[in-house]
Design a protein around this motif. Sequence first.
Motif, mmCIF file in Angstrom:
data_model
loop_
_atom_site.group_PDB
_atom_site.id
_atom_site.type_symbol
_atom_site.label_atom_id
_atom_site.label_comp_id
_atom_site.label_asym_id
_atom_site.label_seq_id
_atom_site.Cartn_x
_atom_site.Cartn_y
_atom_site.Cartn_z
ATOM 1 N N ALA A 157 0.832 -1.207 0.000
ATOM 2 C CA ALA A 157 0.000 0.000 0.000
ATOM 3 C C ALA A 157 0.864 1.254 0.000
ATOM 4 O O ALA A 157 0.591 2.210 -0.733
ATOM 5 C CB ALA A 157 -0.936 -0.009 1.217
ATOM 6 N N THR A 158 1.929 1.272 0.796
ATOM 7 C CA THR A 158 2.829 2.425 0.850
ATOM 8 C C THR A 158 3.494 2.652 -0.495
ATOM 9 O O THR A 158 3.593 3.799 -0.962
ATOM 10 C CB THR A 158 3.891 2.224 1.953
ATOM 11 O OG1 THR A 158 3.220 2.049 3.209
ATOM 12 C CG2 THR A 158 4.830 3.408 2.044
ATOM 13 N N TRP A 159 3.940 1.587 -1.151
ATOM 14 C CA TRP A 159 4.556 1.729 -2.472
ATOM 15 C C TRP A 159 3.571 2.313 -3.481
ATOM 16 O O TRP A 159 3.916 3.189 -4.269
ATOM 17 C CB TRP A 159 5.067 0.385 -2.984
ATOM 18 C CG TRP A 159 6.267 -0.135 -2.264
ATOM 19 C CD1 TRP A 159 7.213 0.588 -1.576
ATOM 20 C CD2 TRP A 159 6.662 -1.498 -2.145
ATOM 21 N NE1 TRP A 159 8.157 -0.247 -1.047
ATOM 22 C CE2 TRP A 159 7.856 -1.537 -1.378
ATOM 23 C CE3 TRP A 159 6.125 -2.690 -2.607
ATOM 24 C CZ2 TRP A 159 8.511 -2.718 -1.076
ATOM 25 C CZ3 TRP A 159 6.788 -3.874 -2.297
ATOM 26 C CH2 TRP A 159 7.957 -3.886 -1.552
ATOM 27 N N LEU A 160 2.337 1.844 -3.455
ATOM 28 C CA LEU A 160 1.325 2.361 -4.378
ATOM 29 C C LEU A 160 1.026 3.831 -4.100
ATOM 30 O O LEU A 160 0.851 4.624 -5.037
ATOM 31 C CB LEU A 160 0.043 1.529 -4.291
ATOM 32 C CG LEU A 160 0.145 0.119 -4.862
ATOM 33 C CD1 LEU A 160 -1.127 -0.659 -4.579
ATOM 34 C CD2 LEU A 160 0.427 0.155 -6.360
ATOM 35 N N MET A 161 0.993 4.204 -2.822
ATOM 36 C CA MET A 161 0.769 5.608 -2.471
ATOM 37 C C MET A 161 1.920 6.474 -2.971
ATOM 38 O O MET A 161 1.698 7.557 -3.524
ATOM 39 C CB MET A 161 0.630 5.759 -0.952
ATOM 40 C CG MET A 161 -0.665 5.212 -0.408
ATOM 41 S SD MET A 161 -0.731 5.126 1.410
ATOM 42 C CE MET A 161 -0.006 6.654 1.928
ATOM 43 N N GLU A 162 3.156 6.004 -2.802
ATOM 44 C CA GLU A 162 4.320 6.756 -3.268
ATOM 45 C C GLU A 162 4.287 6.913 -4.780
ATOM 46 O O GLU A 162 4.577 7.991 -5.306
ATOM 47 C CB GLU A 162 5.608 6.060 -2.827
ATOM 48 C CG GLU A 162 5.855 6.143 -1.333
ATOM 49 C CD GLU A 162 7.013 5.259 -0.870
ATOM 50 O OE1 GLU A 162 7.574 4.483 -1.685
ATOM 51 O OE2 GLU A 162 7.337 5.332 0.330
ATOM 52 N N GLU A 163 3.920 5.838 -5.482
ATOM 53 C CA GLU A 163 3.832 5.893 -6.940
ATOM 54 C C GLU A 163 2.756 6.897 -7.369
ATOM 55 O O GLU A 163 2.971 7.691 -8.280
ATOM 56 C CB GLU A 163 3.504 4.514 -7.501
ATOM 57 C CG GLU A 163 3.460 4.474 -9.018
ATOM 58 C CD GLU A 163 3.172 3.075 -9.541
ATOM 59 O OE1 GLU A 163 2.437 2.978 -10.526
ATOM 60 O OE2 GLU A 163 3.678 2.097 -8.945
ATOM 61 N N ASN A 165 1.699 9.487 -5.641
ATOM 62 C CA ASN A 165 2.195 10.825 -5.334
ATOM 63 C C ASN A 165 3.187 11.308 -6.382
ATOM 64 O O ASN A 165 3.186 12.483 -6.743
ATOM 65 C CB ASN A 165 2.838 10.861 -3.946
ATOM 66 C CG ASN A 165 1.830 10.730 -2.831
ATOM 67 O OD1 ASN A 165 0.647 10.982 -3.019
ATOM 68 N ND2 ASN A 165 2.298 10.321 -1.659
ATOM 69 N N MET A 166 4.051 10.399 -6.868
ATOM 70 C CA MET A 166 5.018 10.776 -7.910
ATOM 71 C C MET A 166 4.287 11.144 -9.191
ATOM 72 O O MET A 166 4.642 12.116 -9.856
ATOM 73 C CB MET A 166 6.026 9.647 -8.155
ATOM 74 C CG MET A 166 7.025 9.514 -7.030
ATOM 75 S SD MET A 166 8.339 8.267 -7.202
ATOM 76 C CE MET A 166 8.121 7.492 -8.740
ATOM 77 N N LYS A 167 3.264 10.380 -9.558
ATOM 78 C CA LYS A 167 2.495 10.675 -10.766
ATOM 79 C C LYS A 167 1.780 12.008 -10.645
ATOM 80 O O LYS A 167 1.731 12.786 -11.589
ATOM 81 C CB LYS A 167 1.484 9.563 -11.049
ATOM 82 C CG LYS A 167 2.116 8.300 -11.580
ATOM 83 C CD LYS A 167 1.064 7.256 -11.832
ATOM 84 C CE LYS A 167 1.719 5.964 -12.328
ATOM 85 N NZ LYS A 167 0.729 4.903 -12.526
ATOM 86 N N GLU A 168 1.223 12.302 -9.468
ATOM 87 C CA GLU A 168 0.570 13.583 -9.244
ATOM 88 C C GLU A 168 1.564 14.722 -9.364
ATOM 89 O O GLU A 168 1.244 15.776 -9.895
ATOM 90 C CB GLU A 168 -0.115 13.611 -7.884
ATOM 91 C CG GLU A 168 -1.370 12.775 -7.813
ATOM 92 C CD GLU A 168 -1.980 12.739 -6.417
ATOM 93 O OE1 GLU A 168 -1.489 13.449 -5.503
ATOM 94 O OE2 GLU A 168 -2.961 11.994 -6.238
ATOM 95 N N GLY A 169 2.797 14.525 -8.898
ATOM 96 C CA GLY A 169 3.839 15.538 -8.982
ATOM 97 C C GLY A 169 4.228 15.815 -10.426
ATOM 98 O O GLY A 169 4.478 16.935 -10.809
ATOM 99 N N GLU A 170 4.266 14.744 -11.252
ATOM 100 C CA GLU A 170 4.595 14.908 -12.666
ATOM 101 C C GLU A 170 3.507 15.696 -13.397
ATOM 102 O O GLU A 170 3.795 16.500 -14.262
ATOM 103 C CB GLU A 170 4.777 13.537 -13.334
ATOM 104 C CG GLU A 170 5.990 12.788 -12.862
ATOM 105 C CD GLU A 170 6.042 11.364 -13.378
ATOM 106 O OE1 GLU A 170 5.175 10.985 -14.190
ATOM 107 O OE2 GLU A 170 6.961 10.636 -12.979
ATOM 108 N N ILE A 171 2.265 15.457 -13.033
ATOM 109 C CA ILE A 171 1.148 16.140 -13.683
ATOM 110 C C ILE A 171 1.150 17.623 -13.347
ATOM 111 O O ILE A 171 0.882 18.471 -14.188
ATOM 112 C CB ILE A 171 -0.208 15.491 -13.264
ATOM 113 C CG1 ILE A 171 -0.284 14.085 -13.845
ATOM 114 C CG2 ILE A 171 -1.385 16.332 -13.710
ATOM 115 C CD1 ILE A 171 -1.451 13.261 -13.342
ATOM 116 N N CYS A 172 1.522 17.953 -12.110
ATOM 117 C CA CYS A 172 1.509 19.330 -11.664
ATOM 118 C C CYS A 172 2.653 20.139 -12.253
ATOM 119 O O CYS A 172 2.601 21.378 -12.280
ATOM 120 C CB CYS A 172 1.586 19.404 -10.135
ATOM 121 S SG CYS A 172 0.127 18.733 -9.325
ATOM 122 N N GLU A 173 3.692 19.498 -12.728
ATOM 123 C CA GLU A 173 4.860 20.234 -13.246
ATOM 124 C C GLU A 173 4.624 20.797 -14.617
ATOM 125 O O GLU A 173 3.885 20.468 -15.408
ATOM 126 C CB GLU A 173 6.085 19.304 -13.273
ATOM 127 C CG GLU A 173 6.555 18.980 -11.890
ATOM 128 C CD GLU A 173 7.745 18.020 -11.893
ATOM 129 O OE1 GLU A 173 8.229 17.610 -12.953
ATOM 130 O OE2 GLU A 173 8.194 17.673 -10.800
#
Length: 173
Positions: A157-163, A165-173
């Motif tokens: 679950a933690t790995w999926l949450m981190e993934e 969050n990374m995808k959300e960060g890429e979208i916001c950039e």
Amino acid sequence: MINRDKNTQQNQNKLVIFTRNTSSTQPMGYRVHRNVQVLIEKCERAGYQVNKVYSEPSLKSPNKVRPVLKQMLKDAANGYFGVVVVWDVFTLASDGDELQQIERELARYDVEICSLKEHIDTSTEEGLRVFEYMSKLLNTRHLELAAMQGIPLSQVATWLMEEENMKEGEICE
């Protein structure tokens, strides 16, 4: 939070164990007995007294009547204990939606879930988020794959949450 009387607040330090036979292919009660013994020993070594063990047999009926779980939730509502100790979170329910419903009901009564295998703290926002992801994973093959590899579901679950969050960060950039 709900207001509790003095006796109920004293019960907050009391704990109970909930276990169930999660496989109809296992000898009746074998795993449940083993899990209960290990849980009791761990609790006692940590200085806690186990006040009650709720032990549920495997369910073979199609309507999933769970009188042991219902009794535990009733006792929680009455403030008889403050912590439910389980082997792993899916001991409470193998369906993610049902598991989240149980967690929310216990939280309403200020009862904490403590798992031997999963290290999560549902009293924090992060821990609750991990628990929600774990619940969603119960309805997928991730549980089986994680178990085969010996990986705690909370880690998946933690790995999926981190993934995410990374995808959300890429979208916001």
